[in-house]
Design an enzyme around this catalytic site. Structure first.
Site, PDB file in Angstrom:
ATOM      1  N   ASP A   1      33.767  20.675 -50.010  1.00  0.00           N
ATOM      2  CA  ASP A   1      33.237  19.394 -49.812  1.00  0.00           C
ATOM      3  C   ASP A   1      34.044  19.010 -48.835  1.00  0.00           C
ATOM      4  O   ASP A   1      35.175  18.380 -49.039  1.00  0.00           O
ATOM      5  CB  ASP A   1      33.516  18.768 -51.335  1.00  0.00           C
TER       6      ASP A   1
ATOM      7  N   ASP B   1      21.961  12.307 -55.381  1.00  0.00           N
ATOM      8  CA  ASP B   1      22.579  11.712 -56.440  1.00  0.00           C
ATOM      9  C   ASP B   1      21.487  10.650 -57.091  1.00  0.00           C
ATOM     10  O   ASP B   1      21.246   9.893 -56.542  1.00  0.00           O
ATOM     11  CB  ASP B   1      23.864  11.144 -56.129  1.00  0.00           C
TER      12      ASP B   1
ATOM     13  N   GLU C   1      24.247  14.284 -50.578  1.00  0.00           N
ATOM     14  CA  GLU C   1      24.992  13.368 -51.531  1.00  0.00           C
ATOM     15  C   GLU C   1      24.704  12.048 -51.180  1.00  0.00           C
ATOM     16  O   GLU C   1      24.374  10.937 -52.013  1.00  0.00           O
ATOM     17  CB  GLU C   1      26.273  13.689 -51.598  1.00  0.00           C
TER      18      GLU C   1
ATOM     19  N   HIS D   1      23.769  16.116 -56.691  1.00  0.00           N
ATOM     20  CA  HIS D   1      25.210  15.871 -56.762  1.00  0.00           C
ATOM     21  C   HIS D   1      25.747  15.420 -58.401  1.00  0.00           C
ATOM     22  O   HIS D   1      24.719  14.775 -58.916  1.00  0.00           O
ATOM     23  CB  HIS D   1      25.383  14.491 -55.943  1.00  0.00           C
TER      24      HIS D   1
ATOM     25  N   GLU E   1      25.742  20.758 -60.859  1.00  0.00           N
ATOM     26  CA  GLU E   1      27.322  20.272 -60.728  1.00  0.00           C
ATOM     27  C   GLU E   1      27.916  19.557 -61.826  1.00  0.00           C
ATOM     28  O   GLU E   1      27.255  18.636 -62.349  1.00  0.00           O
ATOM     29  CB  GLU E   1      27.611  19.741 -59.383  1.00  0.00           C
TER      30      GLU E   1
ATOM     31  N   GLU F   1      29.872  21.576 -47.339  1.00  0.00           N
ATOM     32  CA  GLU F   1      28.973  20.556 -47.993  1.00  0.00           C
ATOM     33  C   GLU F   1      29.478  19.287 -47.144  1.00  0.00           C
ATOM     34  O   GLU F   1      30.515  19.049 -46.905  1.00  0.00           O
ATOM     35  CB  GLU F   1      29.395  20.535 -49.303  1.00  0.00           C
TER      36      GLU F   1
END
Length: 394
Positions: free
Chosen positions: A214, A291, A268, A318, A338, A240
């Site tokens: 990330d 998200d 995200e 996300h 996740e 990511e």
């Protein structure tokens, strides 16, 4: 049975974890020298809290119907988000039937377009939208996933985000996503440290366990490309969110520059179907990661999922706890999901929005039976020990 109408919309703020999972105490892995766009400045490099990642706190939106049924949801927007909900968005919800979710979303979004479109405003819209879905599920006595047409699988499969992928493997997850620690401003030494950390983790988890990075918007195109090729020998599954979310052109170029077989993921910090349309049509990534608490809520996430499906792309949201679990279990293009390990040392699984939510289901051995999501609405309650403050009562 007559459909109730929304009687009250209330927006409150709470501190200390919850929706704002960066709002943590000292010593937490999520704040321990994680690369960020502000790491170019030495004074903000060691801690993301130093530049204010935790300033907003959690926004809690409650929507009460005239029959007493109440739905709620959370996001990261804090007091500014509470102002937007109470002073602007509530007019599009109160007095309307609780089933008019599509109309509510459309009016909230286009009424705020002159100062919104993404970020704080869309976060607030997301919370109102999710609270309406929670309310509808509770009124009908059904889980949200049933309102969406029902599950397409019996269990959810998880990867874990945290500083210890080796512990994530022991906990039964299919993969572990590391926070990148050193960005371009730390030069060749930082690059070597990143690769050494990845090599160490690969030696601990073996060849078949997924490892991801990330990068949290912290890199430039050259550094990200060099990092990817350096990581190739360590079987990195994906990189990511390497670049600024607004740099669609750089993301498209980076995807073309990656080693064969390595994936690029993003989204995200993207919002609405229009933002994700750019990501998909410009070929910016292999997997989109909206998200649901930030991208426009459940109503918009369904549109984004359909858009990704039409482009042959996976949608892996996300980490947003039960708010995304109810969607993932109903989507064929979301084969895994996740969880962010919010424990300070990433050494145990706890609810994603601990301590704010009660009854939040957590995976065991990296999996979660969909039957654990069968309570009405999103199936969670607010923790009465978390003190809510309503800054703009009406």
């Amino acid at each position: 049975m007559p459909v109730p109408k929304v009687k009250h919309v209330r927006a409150s703020v709470v501190r200390g974890g919850g929706g704002d999972y960066h709002d943590q105490a000292d010593g937490h892995w999520i704040d321990d020298h994680v690369a960020s766009p502000m790491a170019r400045y030495p004074e903000y490099r060691a801690s993301r809290r130093a530049f204010g990642i935790d300033v907003l706190g959690t926004l809690v939106v409650e929507v009460e119907a005239d029959d007493g049924t109440t739905g709620f949801a959370i996001t990261t927007a804090g007091e500014p988000g509470a102002f937007i909900v109470e002073k602007h968005l509530a007019r599009f919800i109160e007095g309307r039937p609780i089933t008019e979710i599509e109309r509510a979303w459309d009016q909230m979004y286009f009424a705020t377009q002159f100062y919104g479109r993404r970020g704080l405003v869309v976060n607030a819209i997301s919370a109102v939208d999710l609270a309406l879905w929670d309310l509808l599920g509770k009124w009908r006595g059904e889980p949200v996933h049933a309102l969406l047409g029902g599950p397409v699988r019996d269990e959810l499969v998880f990867y874990a985000t945290g500083a210890r992928p080796d512990l994530a493997k022991q906990m039964g997850f299919i993969g572990g996503k590391l926070p990148l620690q050193h960005g371009p401003a730390e030069g060749e030494e930082g690059l070597r440290r990143n690769l050494a950390k990845l090599a160490e983790m690969r030696s601990r988890v073996g060849e078949d366990f997924w490892l991801m990075w990330d990068c949290w918007m912290s890199l430039d195109l050259d550094y990200a490309t060099r990092l990817a090729w350096g990581a190739r020998e360590h079987r990195l599954k994906w990189l990511e969110e390497c670049l600024s979310p607004d740099d669609y052109w750089g993301q498209a170029a980076l995807r073309k520059a990656l080693p064969p077989g390595m994936l690029l993921t993003a989204g995200e910090h993207e919002a609405t179907r229009w933002g994700f349309r750019l990501l998909l049509e410009m070929g910016c990534c292999d997997i989109i990661q909206p998200d649901v608490n930030w991208c426009g809520g459940l109503t918009e996430l369904l549109r984004i999922s359909a858009l990704a499906d039409a482009h042959g792309a996976m949608m892996v949201p996300h980490g947003s706890g039960p708010y995304s679990y109810h969607v993932v279990c109903t989507r064929q293009n979301s084969p895994f999901t996740e969880i962010i390990l919010t424990a300070p040392q990433a050494d145990r699984v706890q609810p994603a929005f601990h301590p704010l939510l009660l009854d939040e289901p957590v995976p065991e051995n990296g999996r979660l039976k969909v039957s654990a999501l069968d309570r009405p609405g999103f199936g969670v309650r607010l923790n009465p020990d978390c003190a809510l403050h309503r800054p703009y009562p009406r």
